[in-house]
Enzyme design. Structure first.
Site, PDB file in Angstrom:
ATOM      1  N   HIS A   1       0.905  -1.110   0.255  1.00 27.04           N
ATOM      2  CA  HIS A   1      -0.065  -0.147   0.074  1.00 27.04           C
ATOM      3  C   HIS A   1       0.829   1.279  -0.224  1.00 27.04           C
ATOM      4  O   HIS A   1       0.704   1.438  -1.165  1.00 27.04           O
ATOM      5  CB  HIS A   1      -0.968   0.080   1.201  1.00 27.04           C
ATOM      6  CG  HIS A   1      -1.747   1.448   1.294  1.00 27.04           C
ATOM      7  ND1 HIS A   1      -2.391   2.017   0.598  1.00 27.04           N
ATOM      8  CD2 HIS A   1      -1.520   1.703   2.588  1.00 27.04           C
ATOM      9  CE1 HIS A   1      -2.989   3.025   0.883  1.00 27.04           C
ATOM     10  NE2 HIS A   1      -3.117   3.399   1.866  1.00 27.04           N
TER      11      HIS A   1
ATOM     12  N   HIS B   1       3.169   7.104   4.806  1.00 24.70           N
ATOM     13  CA  HIS B   1       1.754   7.711   5.879  1.00 24.70           C
ATOM     14  C   HIS B   1       1.294   7.134   6.770  1.00 24.70           C
ATOM     15  O   HIS B   1       0.270   7.997   7.208  1.00 24.70           O
ATOM     16  CB  HIS B   1       1.237   8.066   4.331  1.00 24.70           C
ATOM     17  CG  HIS B   1       0.092   6.824   3.192  1.00 24.70           C
ATOM     18  ND1 HIS B   1       1.121   6.345   3.029  1.00 24.70           N
ATOM     19  CD2 HIS B   1      -0.359   7.048   4.169  1.00 24.70           C
ATOM     20  CE1 HIS B   1       0.146   5.214   2.159  1.00 24.70           C
ATOM     21  NE2 HIS B   1      -0.431   5.753   3.201  1.00 24.70           N
TER      22      HIS B   1
ATOM     23  N   GLU C   1       0.144   5.583  11.989  1.00 23.82           N
ATOM     24  CA  GLU C   1      -1.656   5.494  12.500  1.00 23.82           C
ATOM     25  C   GLU C   1      -1.942   4.161  12.781  1.00 23.82           C
ATOM     26  O   GLU C   1      -2.547   3.833  13.626  1.00 23.82           O
ATOM     27  CB  GLU C   1      -2.046   5.846  11.179  1.00 23.82           C
ATOM     28  CG  GLU C   1      -3.094   5.984  11.757  1.00 23.82           C
ATOM     29  CD  GLU C   1      -4.144   6.522  10.775  1.00 23.82           C
ATOM     30  OE1 GLU C   1      -3.857   7.244   9.852  1.00 23.82           O
ATOM     31  OE2 GLU C   1      -5.170   5.966   9.640  1.00 23.82           O
ATOM     32  N   ASP C   2      -0.995   3.444  12.054  1.00 25.60           N
ATOM     33  CA  ASP C   2      -0.887   1.680  12.479  1.00 25.60           C
ATOM     34  C   ASP C   2       0.549   1.334  12.847  1.00 25.60           C
ATOM     35  O   ASP C   2       0.047  -0.783  12.807  1.00 25.60           O
ATOM     36  CB  ASP C   2      -0.931   1.051  10.157  1.00 25.60           C
ATOM     37  CG  ASP C   2      -2.476   1.511  10.382  1.00 25.60           C
ATOM     38  OD1 ASP C   2      -3.440   2.407  10.809  1.00 25.60           O
ATOM     39  OD2 ASP C   2      -2.896   2.070   8.838  1.00 25.60           O
TER      40      ASP C   2
ATOM     41  N   ASP D   1      -3.127   8.071  -1.465  1.00 26.02           N
ATOM     42  CA  ASP D   1      -3.707   7.140  -0.583  1.00 26.02           C
ATOM     43  C   ASP D   1      -4.829   6.612  -1.167  1.00 26.02           C
ATOM     44  O   ASP D   1      -5.360   6.121  -1.073  1.00 26.02           O
ATOM     45  CB  ASP D   1      -3.479   7.938   0.327  1.00 26.02           C
ATOM     46  CG  ASP D   1      -4.697   6.966   1.328  1.00 26.02           C
ATOM     47  OD1 ASP D   1      -3.584   5.337   1.496  1.00 26.02           O
ATOM     48  OD2 ASP D   1      -3.894   7.154   2.918  1.00 26.02           O
TER      49      ASP D   1
ATOM     50  N   ASP E   1     -21.680  14.806 -25.424  1.00 25.79           N
ATOM     51  CA  ASP E   1     -20.326  15.296 -25.040  1.00 25.79           C
ATOM     52  C   ASP E   1     -19.956  13.507 -24.662  1.00 25.79           C
ATOM     53  O   ASP E   1     -18.861  13.728 -23.853  1.00 25.79           O
ATOM     54  CB  ASP E   1     -20.081  16.150 -24.735  1.00 25.79           C
ATOM     55  CG  ASP E   1     -20.265  16.032 -23.257  1.00 25.79           C
ATOM     56  OD1 ASP E   1     -21.882  16.179 -23.031  1.00 25.79           O
ATOM     57  OD2 ASP E   1     -19.839  16.912 -21.712  1.00 25.79           O
TER      58      ASP E   1
HETATM   59 MN    MN Z   1      -3.316   4.093   3.900  1.00 25.50          MN
END
Ligand code: MN
Length: 566
Positions: free
Chosen positions: A39, A63, A67-68, A130, A251
């Site tokens: 990821h 990133h 958090e994880d 992301d 269009d």
């Molecule tokens: Mn992520």
């Protein structure tokens, strides 16, 4: 190791970030069963392809670490420095609050994100990369989560990408979310459109050599002529406005001509108009007058071979790249010019006229104490479908769709809003609750000493206007009370289906709202839609907003609106 990482030297931030993320996410798996590292690696690759700088690629790799995993932001700061740490922090959600309400959590997280990206736009670009990967792997998540993410993408991230000029990405995000959010509508659309697309594409292929030949005869050498099919979700939104009649969409497949210079754009346009007569009033010059998000191009619609109505777009290569990559294209461009100071680049961006709203976000968000109100206003004031109208000074103002002259007046200046007594649109006097349309020339009539009216609250769309009017009412303290004399009338437009009325009335009774009257009109033959009118007593804003959300979420319901009545 991924091949593209090798374009960075071994002791670079990016390589270090890669090693760090690899260790930190060791043993973690995504829902898809892949190792977690795929990821951040995919997100970083996207950011790399958009030509963002090293700090951004490193931050993309890191990133999800804070958090994880058990690593802290402090650690990131020590290892990678302030700049990367700032980006990572902007991409990290708040620790779960004790607050049980999901909406409050979501609102606070988005507020944090908004604050971070209004300081540094790289935060938003990485976040969009992301989100793109999360959507591409959405099928592995539980159904409820899928809907939640798809909805947030359509309401916030896709419009955000659009406002940053990343139209291609915005369309991609919408199309990825569409089937999760509106499965039956998606099915219907993809079936309806499939043959049409094929037929239109074949037609575009047929006229392409003709266009090329004629341009060459006139000494214009196009860099490319392509056809582009309209994206599903944007087509769906357009169909809603055109009675679901696909014949009215000109269009569906447009021919796109890319030329070298701006002069060539206009020359090519002249050639096209000589070749095929244009449809009156369908020509748009977004080069002379770019869209508020910076989009530039010439659009015209012509009667081409076999008298078929075809949209043609003409632009330069630079415009084309900007259209696809928006802010990221500018970023790469600025970066190639001056590799040195990041600060300087930032100010170049911040002062771009079409990005002033990013700076406005910073002050704007402070006005909200209620997180739910903040989130709702953000969606409307910044990310709802936009219209752009023109001031008598020839300035373009962009406003949410449905905005009125009062919203316009408050957008220009609070005093103009307060003293507004009337408005002219395209030279004609209109009522203050008139719904403005793109391209309208708006002039506000004011009177010194005039005060805003509480009744405006019933039709204004922007929270800027609402806050000014409310402030004034509170100042006056004369207790203007809207409630006793007023009722509400809801208009619900829906596909007819069994059980629809029951679902609607149940929502009212669950919310303990009395229904004064209910009328239905039989399904309109052409629209195949049924219309329901419901009157109920005045509701306070909170109850009203919640009711609106519930009504809009009813299966088959297309549109819900309300007005205040006596
Ligand atoms: Mn992520």
């Amino acid at each position: 190791m991924a091949f593209w990482l090798d374009s960075y030297p071994n002791n670079s931030l990016v390589k270090k970030a890669y090693e760090f993320a690899k260790k930190a996410h060791e043993g973690q798996k995504r829902q898809s069963g892949e190792s977690y590292l795929t990821h951040p690696l995919t997100v970083a690759y996207t950011v790399f392809q958009w030509h963002l700088d090293e700090a951004s690629v490193a931050a993309a790799l890191l990133h999800d670490v804070v958090e994880d995993t058990s690593h802290s932001l402090e650690e990131i700061k020590k290892t990678f420095g302030e700049e990367v740490a700032f980006l990572v922090s902007g991409l990290t959600k708040l620790k779960k609050l004790p607050q049980p309400q999901k909406i409050v959590q979501q609102a606070e997280n988005i507020r944090k994100f908004v604050l971070a990206f209004s300081k540094d736009l790289r935060v938003v670009i990485i976040k969009l990369a992301d989100r793109l990967h999360n959507l591409k792997t959405l099928k592995y998540l539980p159904l409820e989560k899928q809907k939640e993410i798809a909805q947030e993408t359509i309401e916030i991230y896709a419009p955000l990408a659009y406002r940053l000029g990343m139209q291609k990405l915005s369309g991609e995000l919408e199309d990825l979310s569409f089937p999760y959010l509106y499965p039956s509508q998606y099915q219907w659309l993809s079936q309806t459109v499939k043959e049409r697309y094929a037929e239109r594409e074949a037609y575009a292929k047929k006229i392409k050599p003709l266009v090329l030949k004629t341009l060459l005869e006139h000494g214009i050498k196009p860099l490319a002529i392509d056809s582009r099919a309209k994206r599903y979700f944007s087509l769906y939104k357009k169909l809603l406005r055109y009675d679901m009649d696909i014949e009215k969409i000109y269009d569906l497949v447009a021919l796109r001509i890319i030329v070298k210079t701006v002069e060539d754009c206009y020359a090519a346009l002249g050639v096209i108009h000589q070749m095929w007569p244009p449809l009156p009033s369908r020509f748009k010059d977004y080069i002379a007058r770019p869209k508020p998000n910076g989009y530039r191009s010439l659009h015209t619609t012509v009667f081409s071979v076999d008298n078929k109505i075809t949209e043609i777009q003409i632009r330069t290569q630079e415009m084309h790249e900007e259209d696809e990559w928006g802010i990221a294209a500018h970023w790469a461009y600025e970066q190639s010019k001056s590799r040195k100071t990041y600060k300087k680049k930032l100010s170049v961006f911040a002062n771009r006229k079409d990005l002033i709203w990013v700076k406005q976000l910073q002050n704007w968000q402070q006005k909200f104490t209620d997180p739910e109100e903040f989130l709702n206003s953000l969606k409307v004031d910044f990310f709802k479908d936009r219209i752009f109208v023109i001031t008598p000074q020839n300035e373009i103002i962009d406003l949410p769709a449905g905005a009125t002259p009062v919203d316009f007046a408050y957008h220009i200046h609070s005093e103009i809003g307060d003293q507004c007594i009337g408005a002219k649109v395209n030279g004609k006097i209109v009522p203050l609750d008139y719904e403005l349309k793109s391209g309208d020339l708006v002039e506000i009539l004011t009177q010194k000493g005039k005060k805003p009216s509480a009744s405006w609250l019933a039709f204004i769309k922007t929270s800027v206007a609402r806050q000014h009017i409310k402030k004034f009412i509170q100042l006056k303290k004369t207790n203007i009370n809207l409630s006793p004399s007023q009722n509400l009338e809801f208009k619900i437009v829906s596909h007819p289906r069994l059980g629809l009325l029951k679902d609607i009335t149940e929502i009212f009774s669950q919310s303990k709202i009395k229904i004064i009257s209910l009328n239905t009109s039989p399904p309109n033959q052409k629209l195949k839609m049924t219309m329901i009118n419901i009157k109920c007593p005045f509701l306070n804003k909170n109850v009203l907003e919640k009711l609106m959300v519930k009504l809009k979420n009813i299966n088959a319901v297309r549109e819900v609106s309300y007005k205040f009545i006596r």
